[in-house]
Enzyme design. Structure first.
Site, PDB file in Angstrom:
ATOM      1  N   ASP A 160       0.858  -1.187   0.000  1.00  0.00           N
ATOM      2  CA  ASP A 160       0.000   0.000   0.000  1.00  0.00           C
ATOM      3  C   ASP A 160       0.892   1.234   0.000  1.00  0.00           C
ATOM      4  O   ASP A 160       1.693   1.429   0.924  1.00  0.00           O
ATOM      5  CB  ASP A 160      -0.923   0.002   1.231  1.00  0.00           C
ATOM      6  CG  ASP A 160      -1.986   1.089   1.138  1.00  0.00           C
ATOM      7  OD1 ASP A 160      -1.622   2.275   1.212  1.00  0.00           O
ATOM      8  OD2 ASP A 160      -3.176   0.752   0.993  1.00  0.00           O
ATOM      9  N   ILE A 161       0.772   2.061  -1.049  1.00  0.00           N
ATOM     10  CA  ILE A 161       1.597   3.271  -1.152  1.00  0.00           C
ATOM     11  C   ILE A 161       1.158   4.249  -0.066  1.00  0.00           C
ATOM     12  O   ILE A 161      -0.031   4.562   0.076  1.00  0.00           O
ATOM     13  CB  ILE A 161       1.477   3.899  -2.543  1.00  0.00           C
ATOM     14  CG1 ILE A 161       2.021   2.917  -3.595  1.00  0.00           C
ATOM     15  CG2 ILE A 161       2.230   5.229  -2.616  1.00  0.00           C
ATOM     16  CD1 ILE A 161       1.903   3.392  -5.024  1.00  0.00           C
TER      17      ILE A 161
ATOM     18  N   GLU B 227      -4.461   2.175  -4.710  1.00  0.00           N
ATOM     19  CA  GLU B 227      -3.005   2.231  -4.581  1.00  0.00           C
ATOM     20  C   GLU B 227      -2.436   0.976  -3.941  1.00  0.00           C
ATOM     21  O   GLU B 227      -1.256   0.941  -3.577  1.00  0.00           O
ATOM     22  CB  GLU B 227      -2.601   3.461  -3.747  1.00  0.00           C
ATOM     23  CG  GLU B 227      -2.989   3.416  -2.296  1.00  0.00           C
ATOM     24  CD  GLU B 227      -4.402   3.940  -2.020  1.00  0.00           C
ATOM     25  OE1 GLU B 227      -4.661   4.293  -0.867  1.00  0.00           O
ATOM     26  OE2 GLU B 227      -5.223   3.991  -2.956  1.00  0.00           O
TER      27      GLU B 227
END
Length: 343
Positions: A218-219, A261
């Site tokens: 997960d960015i 994301e």
């Protein structure tokens, strides 16, 4: 050079070659302590025969890592590379169909040429028969034969035209089907597997009980990144991170866009330690990158990613292993982000 595969597999080895393949197969099976079952034998036989390049590459990848080719691994290889390589086999079918059509057109051309020659010959005969007034009945018969031959020639020409059109349509449909098939499995922005294809792969692996590790990425602070720099730059960040995952993919590892994301990777037959090491490399490379605004040398600053890892456990379902990986990801997020945890 390896031969093209067929389905079902067709083996045309002479007695001496088949015997040598048998000898090498038994040696490899004994070395890796794999029972001589039909599945294990088929995998090692195709490996030593050199006829299945994809299977050879997959085994060589494992051997270079000093992995043992267990019965579990050979079962996976058998299902993936001997029974389930359907895209390539469908492509072979399409090529075969084109070849059939091409051969048909060639034969029709020959028929047309023969009919044209017959037509010319009969026309000359008709001219000669014009001077024979006492054979009217024969002239009528020959004229009728000429008419029939002309009809055959015309019909053959029309059929050839239609088959040519059909060939063109088949090729167009083939390209369209390939495009649709690829689109059905691929996320258009990142080029990774989409969520549907990922779910199918995960469901299959869990149903077979294969050993694998799952990583969820997960960015960090992605919404803030979009708010500050816009969604176009956000898309570029996703594409860049996806490229890092692609660099770690091979014929046994998969990468997918999990949602928004979030992205995921499946590492086949990899230990938790090995998966952790690769995931750390991805995290470090991403955090060390300094992406710039489009058309500018101005950096957008450090962008980081958090990750969570979980290994397949006996009787895991896709939901259960995703939940554990998600818990590990949550620990990375709450622990300060830009880190990797595992459960």
């Amino acid at each position: 050079m390896s031969k093209r595969l067929s389905f079902p597999p067709v083996y045309k080895h002479e007695f001496q070659q088949a015997s040598e393949n048998l000898r090498q197969t038994l040696l490899l099976a004994n070395r890796h302590k794999t029972p001589i079952t039909p599945v294990n034998y088929a995998v090692w036989y195709e490996y030593v025969s050199g006829d299945n390049q994809a299977l050879m590459n997959s085994i060589d990848t494992r051997l270079k890592k000093n992995e043992t080719i267990t019965p579990e691994v050979t079962q996976y290889l058998y299902e993936k590379y001997v029974l389930m390589s359907m895209p390539e086999r469908l492509n072979n079918t399409n090529n075969g169909l084109k070849l059939v059509v091409d051969n048909t057109l060639e034969n029709l051309s020959k028929v047309e040429a023969t009919a044209s020659q017959c037509n010319q010959g009969l026309t000359q005969s008709q001219v000669q028969l014009e001077t024979c007034n006492d054979i009217d009945e024969l002239k009528t018969l020959v004229s009728q034969i000429l008419i029939n031959t002309q009809q055959i020639t015309s019909s053959s020409g029309e059929l050839k035209t239609e088959l040519t059109r059909s060939t063109e349509e088949i090729m167009k449909l083939r390209k369209e089907l390939e495009s649709v098939k690829e689109m059905a499995r691929t996320d258009s922005l990142t080029g990774l597997l989409n969520r549907g294809a990922f779910d199918n792969e995960l469901q299959y692996l869990c149903s077979k009980g294969y050993a694998f590790t799952l990583v969820l990425f997960d960015i960090d602070n992605f919404k803030r990144l979009n708010d500050n720099f816009g969604h176009l730059l956000g898309d570029k960040v996703l594409q860049f991170f996806a490229s890092l995952l692609k660099n770690q993919c091979n014929d046994i590892h998969l990468a997918a866009r999990f949602g928004g994301e979030e992205m995921a990777m499946i590492f086949m037959h990899s230990s938790l330690e090995e998966t952790f090491m690769i995931t750390e490399q991805i995290r470090e490379k991403f955090s060390e990158s300094r992406l710039k605004k489009k058309g500018s040398n101005e950096s957008i600053g450090q962008v980081t990613v958090s990750a969570g890892i979980s290994s397949y456990q006996d009787k895991d379902s896709p939901i259960s292993i995703i939940e554990r990986a998600d818990q590990a990801l949550y620990q990375s997020k709450t622990g300060g982000r830009n880190q990797v945890n595992f459960i």
